[in-house]
Design an enzyme around this catalytic site. Structure first.
Site, short mmCIF file in Angstrom:
data_model
loop_
_atom_site.label_atom_id
_atom_site.label_comp_id
_atom_site.label_asym_id
_atom_site.label_seq_id
_atom_site.Cartn_x
_atom_site.Cartn_y
_atom_site.Cartn_z
N ASN A 162 40.08 46.18 37.64
CA ASN A 162 39.92 44.74 37.51
C ASN A 162 40.39 44.31 36.11
O ASN A 162 39.98 45.44 35.12
CB ASN A 162 38.70 44.26 37.86
CG ASN A 162 37.40 44.73 37.07
OD1 ASN A 162 37.63 45.76 36.50
ND2 ASN A 162 36.09 44.03 37.12
N CYS A 190 27.94 43.65 33.02
CA CYS A 190 28.78 43.95 33.75
C CYS A 190 29.36 45.38 33.38
O CYS A 190 29.90 45.69 32.41
CB CYS A 190 30.23 43.12 33.33
SG CYS A 190 31.81 43.17 34.16
N GLY A 191 29.37 46.32 34.59
CA GLY A 191 29.59 47.59 34.42
C GLY A 191 31.13 48.01 34.19
O GLY A 191 31.24 48.86 33.52
N GLU A 199 32.23 36.79 33.00
CA GLU A 199 32.94 37.48 33.99
C GLU A 199 34.11 36.40 34.75
O GLU A 199 33.55 35.21 35.30
CB GLU A 199 32.02 37.98 34.93
CG GLU A 199 31.25 39.29 34.84
CD GLU A 199 30.85 39.89 35.93
OE1 GLU A 199 31.01 39.83 37.11
OE2 GLU A 199 29.61 40.69 35.61
N CYS A 222 33.51 46.80 40.89
CA CYS A 222 32.12 46.09 40.39
C CYS A 222 31.22 47.36 40.06
O CYS A 222 30.80 48.08 40.88
CB CYS A 222 31.54 45.23 41.14
SG CYS A 222 29.95 44.41 40.73
N GLY A 223 31.06 47.70 38.62
CA GLY A 223 30.59 48.96 38.28
C GLY A 223 29.12 48.93 38.56
O GLY A 223 28.46 49.64 39.06
N GLN A 246 27.60 38.55 42.46
CA GLN A 246 28.36 39.21 43.68
C GLN A 246 27.83 39.47 44.99
O GLN A 246 26.58 39.74 44.82
CB GLN A 246 29.06 40.54 43.24
CG GLN A 246 30.18 40.52 42.17
CD GLN A 246 29.57 40.34 40.74
OE1 GLN A 246 28.82 40.97 40.26
NE2 GLN A 246 30.75 39.47 39.95
N1 LIG Z 1 33.66 39.78 37.75
C1 LIG Z 1 34.60 40.68 38.38
C2 LIG Z 1 33.82 41.69 39.39
C3 LIG Z 1 32.44 42.26 39.04
C4 LIG Z 1 32.32 43.03 37.93
C5 LIG Z 1 31.04 43.30 37.31
N2 LIG Z 1 29.76 42.38 38.15
C6 LIG Z 1 30.73 44.68 37.39
O1 LIG Z 1 29.64 45.23 37.08
O2 LIG Z 1 31.85 45.67 36.89
C7 LIG Z 1 35.98 40.51 38.32
O3 LIG Z 1 36.33 39.46 38.84
O4 LIG Z 1 36.76 41.46 38.21
#
Ligand SMILES: N[C@H](CCC[C@H](N)C(=O)O)C(=O)O
Length: 318
Positions: free
Chosen positions: A172, A232-233, A223, A84-85, A56
């Site tokens: 999300n 992925c948080g 993701e 994005c956590g 990201q």
């Molecule tokens: N790919 C995710 C966004 C980043 C989530 C991820 N990197 C996290 O740490 O939450 C989406 O399109 O909703």
């Protein structure tokens, strides 16, 4: 490290390369000087062969709502998303280091989030707010009475386990599949089919989740807008909520991702999801916004640790 890409040489801007358990980010500070890149520029910068390479891109901006900062999030395919956590923990760490405060607020398009220091300067707790559980909040295409288990018809996938996800949004969309071995499925193959399945009109982040011990869940994530990531948080939050909601675990769980563990508590008192995990500064750098060439300009945590260890060793032998 130098990278040449076509384009006119333009303004050079500093950035930080960071990660949360290996889920990595290019972080711009645009609070004083606004920054707007096109999806094509973001995708070029995100390319791991020819660009900086990241999952990201995070742009820290002034917060219109008066929070310590606004966090804008783009996936490496150039799509803008609301949550994005792992990045929220990283930005929380930067804001707390900068201000000396042990609690900061971060405005996002998914709402106002609170980040808290822990006894380890690189580990941050974020209040990710309430999960969204109604079908139209995920969102799902048609009304599904129970987002705890959705029956999907997915032709090329013949394993029934991959036909019945749970669905949770943390701002999300997440589809969660309960499996007995996260390595038993080729997520790089089934991930894109599930991410783009018509039941998820805005796509979905896809998690394979294996509850291998009481309140311990192993998770592997494909993701949305990225592909396989080390962590992925928001998926960790979504899995913790889906498991507790279905009485598969308690409300406090440890989510074991390939990049490391994330502690989740879906708080009974206010329904908020508390997420705790590590952060890392990989290096400081500068990029030319025209050519998108970049070069490292400063150290990261690992460099700091190495020089601290060397000083200690030198001191010990003096
Ligand atoms: N790919 C995710 C966004 C980043 C989530 C991820 N990197 C996290 O740490 O939450 C989406 O399109 O909703």
């Amino acid at each position: 490290m130098n990278m040449m890409v076509t384009g006119m040489a333009q303004e050079r801007r500093p950035f930080l390369k960071m990660n949360g358990l290996g889920n990595d980010f290019l972080v711009w500070d645009a609070r004083e000087t606004p920054l707007r890149l096109t999806p094509d520029q973001i995708a070029k910068l995100g390319d791991r062969e020819t660009g900086v390479g990241f999952d990201q891109m995070i742009t820290v901006e002034k917060s219109p709502a008066g929070a310590d900062a606004f966090m804008r999030i783009h996936n490496c395919d150039g799509s803008q998303v609301n949550a994005c956590g792992n990045a929220t923990r990283c930005i929380g760490r930067l804001l707390m280091e900068e201000s000396g405060k042990d609690h900061v607020t971060i405005e996002t398009n998914a709402g106002l989030l609170h980040a808290y220091a822990t006894e380890d300067a690189r580990v941050v707790t974020v209040d990710m707010g309430k999960p969204r559980l109604r079908w139209d909040q995920i969102p799902l295409a048609e009304e599904f009475a129970d987002t705890r288990a959705i029956e999907l018809q997915i032709g090329p996938i013949d394993d029934p386990i991959l036909h019945t996800p749970a669905a949770v949004s943390m701002g999300n969309p997440h589809g969660i599949f309960w499996v007995s071995d996260v390595e038993a499925y080729d997520l790089s193959k089934v991930g894109p089919l599930l991410e783009h399945h018509p039941v998820f009109p805005e796509g979905a982040n896809i998690s394979l989740a294996h509850i291998f011990a009481p309140d311990e869940i192993r998770v592997k994530v494909w993701e949305r807008g990225v592909g396989l990531t080390l962590a992925c948080g928001t998926a960790a939050c979504a899995v913790g909520v889906a498991a507790a909601r279905d009485r598969k675990t308690g409300r406090k769980t440890t989510i074991h991702l390939p990049g490391g563990p994330i502690g989740i508590e879906w708080r009974e008192s206010d329904d908020h999801v508390m997420m705790t995990g590590g952060t890392e500064i990989e290096y400081e750098a500068e990029a030319d916004l025209g050519t998108l060439a970049f070069e490292k300009t400063g150290p990261g945590d690992a460099d700091q640790d190495a020089s601290a260890a060397a000083d200690l060793k030198a001191g010990a032998s003096a």
